[in-house]
Every structure is written in C-alpha cells, then in structure tokens.
Design a protein around this motif. Structure first.
Motif, mmCIF file in Angstrom:
data_model
loop_
_atom_site.group_PDB
_atom_site.id
_atom_site.type_symbol
_atom_site.label_atom_id
_atom_site.label_comp_id
_atom_site.label_asym_id
_atom_site.label_seq_id
_atom_site.Cartn_x
_atom_site.Cartn_y
_atom_site.Cartn_z
ATOM 1 N N ALA A 235 -26.116 -37.443 -16.708
ATOM 2 C CA ALA A 235 -25.382 -37.375 -15.440
ATOM 3 C C ALA A 235 -25.253 -35.929 -14.955
ATOM 4 C CB ALA A 235 -24.009 -37.997 -15.584
ATOM 5 N N THR A 236 -25.605 -35.714 -13.704
ATOM 6 C CA THR A 236 -25.377 -34.423 -13.045
ATOM 7 C C THR A 236 -24.503 -34.573 -11.803
ATOM 8 O OG1 THR A 236 -27.283 -34.487 -11.519
ATOM 9 C CG2 THR A 236 -27.685 -33.657 -13.758
ATOM 10 N N ARG A 237 -24.292 -35.820 -11.359
ATOM 11 C CA ARG A 237 -23.519 -36.069 -10.145
ATOM 12 C C ARG A 237 -22.631 -37.289 -10.332
ATOM 13 N NH1 ARG A 237 -22.622 -32.456 -6.069
ATOM 14 N NH2 ARG A 237 -24.428 -31.134 -5.745
ATOM 15 N N MET A 238 -21.542 -37.322 -9.570
ATOM 16 C CA MET A 238 -20.650 -38.474 -9.617
ATOM 17 C C MET A 238 -20.099 -38.765 -8.227
ATOM 18 S SD MET A 238 -17.507 -36.582 -11.635
ATOM 19 C CE MET A 238 -16.509 -38.054 -11.846
ATOM 20 N N LEU A 239 -19.832 -40.040 -7.992
ATOM 21 C CA LEU A 239 -19.212 -40.486 -6.740
ATOM 22 C C LEU A 239 -17.925 -41.222 -7.097
ATOM 23 C CD1 LEU A 239 -19.153 -40.943 -3.687
ATOM 24 C CD2 LEU A 239 -20.624 -42.953 -4.030
ATOM 25 N N VAL A 240 -16.820 -40.661 -6.666
ATOM 26 C CA VAL A 240 -15.494 -41.230 -6.918
ATOM 27 C C VAL A 240 -14.979 -41.845 -5.624
ATOM 28 C CG1 VAL A 240 -13.144 -40.779 -7.688
ATOM 29 C CG2 VAL A 240 -15.047 -39.474 -8.674
ATOM 30 N N VAL A 241 -14.527 -43.081 -5.697
ATOM 31 C CA VAL A 241 -13.965 -43.758 -4.531
ATOM 32 C C VAL A 241 -12.475 -43.991 -4.780
ATOM 33 C CG1 VAL A 241 -14.071 -45.787 -3.042
ATOM 34 C CG2 VAL A 241 -16.174 -44.897 -4.088
ATOM 35 N N LEU A 242 -11.649 -43.369 -3.952
ATOM 36 C CA LEU A 242 -10.203 -43.567 -4.002
ATOM 37 C C LEU A 242 -9.773 -44.391 -2.789
ATOM 38 C CD1 LEU A 242 -9.039 -39.887 -4.757
ATOM 39 C CD2 LEU A 242 -9.706 -41.651 -6.392
ATOM 40 N N SER A 243 -8.713 -45.158 -2.960
ATOM 41 C CA SER A 243 -8.195 -45.934 -1.822
ATOM 42 C C SER A 243 -6.698 -45.772 -1.738
ATOM 43 C CB SER A 243 -8.560 -47.411 -1.957
ATOM 44 O OG SER A 243 -7.871 -47.996 -3.048
ATOM 45 N N LYS A 244 -6.171 -45.989 -0.538
ATOM 46 C CA LYS A 244 -4.738 -45.989 -0.327
ATOM 47 C C LYS A 244 -4.261 -47.431 -0.266
ATOM 48 C CE LYS A 244 -1.223 -44.090 2.826
ATOM 49 N NZ LYS A 244 -1.029 -43.186 3.990
ATOM 50 N N PRO A 245 -3.437 -47.830 -1.211
ATOM 51 C CA PRO A 245 -3.017 -49.241 -1.266
ATOM 52 C C PRO A 245 -2.326 -49.687 0.026
ATOM 53 C CG PRO A 245 -2.411 -48.088 -3.283
ATOM 54 C CD PRO A 245 -2.870 -47.049 -2.306
ATOM 55 N N VAL A 246 -2.523 -50.956 0.334
ATOM 56 C CA VAL A 246 -1.838 -51.568 1.472
ATOM 57 C C VAL A 246 -0.465 -52.025 0.998
ATOM 58 C CG1 VAL A 246 -1.901 -53.434 3.163
ATOM 59 C CG2 VAL A 246 -4.031 -52.313 2.448
ATOM 60 N N ALA A 247 0.547 -51.610 1.706
ATOM 61 C CA ALA A 247 1.927 -51.937 1.280
ATOM 62 C C ALA A 247 2.165 -53.439 1.352
ATOM 63 C CB ALA A 247 2.911 -51.205 2.177
#
Length: 247
Positions: A235-247
C-alpha cells in the motif's frame, strides 16, 4: 515558523509537470473517478480543499475548487480551519493530499463537520504506510513521513486559522485511520481502502522521471489490482470516507 508560501510554489512546479506528463493525467483521472464513486448522493455543494492545480473538475465538473492561495483556475480561497460555508451546507468535502498538511487535524475536522450536511461525506486521499509506502514516501519524497512524531490533535488556546504554517507528516493518515471503529469529532468512518498505486509511483509523480511508457498503463493497473490484496506490503495510498450521522 515555516514558510507557508512554499505550498504555492509547489503548485506552480506541479502545474508544469502536469502539462508535460500525459501519463500523470491518466493516473489522476482514475484516482478522481475512485473518489467520485464515494460521493454522498445528496444535493448540495461538493468542495475540494487544497485543490492545487485544480484538475479534479475534469471528473467532477460541479466541484468547487479551493486552496489557501488564489489562482486563475480555482474558484475561491479557503482555509480548512476557518471555512466560509454555513453550518450543514456542504454535501461533500474532498481532501486530496491535504490531511498530512494539517498540523492540528482534530481542529480541522471539527470545522469540516460543522459545514457538512447530515449524511454528507468527507473523502480523504492520502499516503498509506505499507512497506512500499514507507520506502517511496520516506526515501523518495521531500516531505517527512514522521511516523514517530507526536500528532497534536487540537490547536492550543488562542491559536487561530491565521496562524497556520507549513506542516507535513505523510504518515499521519495511516496513524489516525487505523480502523473503522475510530470516532472523530462527531464523524463516522464509513470505509478505509488501501491501494498499491504502483502505476502512480512509477510515473515519477510531479518531480521524478517516468519509469514506464504511457502505453503500458493498462498493464500497470492490472498489476495494481494484484498488489492491492497485500496492503501491508504494497500500500502506498489510502482513501478514507467519513460521514456525518443523520440525527
């Protein structure tokens, strides 16, 4: 304090390489396509922070391109620590090689979470510290990987976005996003993917010689797919996906 204008000088240098290397443009197009597939399907703004030479618009045409410094191909200037957008107003935020320049990543993520719509996403594309990644970024890149340096998560009291200086620690994303169980400033980790991206490494990037002919790119992509199965090694690269939860 480091010279933050160094970032703008790097952009000018990168633009010259981008125009001279068709292979580099092919690789980035595929990376941007991978990012585009992870966008939250919400109405609203897609904003890239730290857009550099602004090439993401070729794949995501409606993306708002921003950076610390104005350039004619960018849409506006933005600072990740003090964004101009209103609360809950942005559907997607894209950070391509930006996270490792954040001296206070927790402070920046709080600001990103503020402007992100519930259900929206933050897409973070960064160096990954597999064995190959450590070699490539540790030996052949001018920025430090800083794997043993302390990460200062939050800015000290009295600090403001205007105090931001040049900072780089390429290993910070690998150290921060170790698992999908991490909780960060009210954001949820949706996914973490690691890629060998040997096809990118061997382009020489923006500053090194190209190591294979452009016509061999499809073959290199097939090799990438094999090496992706062994991220600890390749691995030389990474893709991180973050989300903001729906209340």
């Amino acid at each position: 304090m480091s010279d933050i204008s160094r970032h703008d000088r790097e952009i000018s240098s990168n633009l010259a390489s981008w125009q001279a290397k068709p292979l580099l443009r092919l690789v980035y197009r595929d990376i941007h396509l991978a990012i585009a597939r992870e966008l939250a399907p919400l109405p609203g703004l897609a904003v890239e922070l730290g857009s550099g030479i602004g090439n993401i618009k070729e794949v995501i045409p409606d993306c708002l391109r921003t950076d610390l410094f104005p350039n004619p191909w960018l849409d506006q200037t933005e600072n990740a620590y003090a964004l101009s957008f209103g609360d809950d107003s942005v559907a997607n935020l894209i950070l391509f090689d930006v996270f490792h320049h954040l001296r206070y990543p927790g402070t920046a993520l709080k600001e990103l979470a503020r402007v992100l719509r519930p259900g929206g996403r933050i897409l973070i594309y960064e160096p990954s510290m597999g064995a190959l990644g450590k070699l490539v970024f540790g030996v052949f890149h001018h920025e430090p990987i800083a794997l043993r340096d302390e990460i200062t998560w939050l800015a000290p009291g009295g600090w403001t976005a205007a105090d931001a200086d040049y900072y780089a620690a390429q290993g910070n994303a690998s150290r921060t996003f170790r698992s999908e169980q991490v909780e960060l400033e009210g954001l949820r980790v949706e996914s973490i993917r690691h890629f060998s991206q040997l096809s990118y490494v061997a382009t020489g990037g923006y500053s090194k010689p190209q190591l294979y002919p452009t016509r061999a790119y499809p073959l290199m992509r097939r090799l990438d797919a094999l090496l992706d199965r062994m991220p600890a090694l390749f691995a030389t690269r990474m893709l991180v996906v973050l989300s903001k939860p729906v209340a």
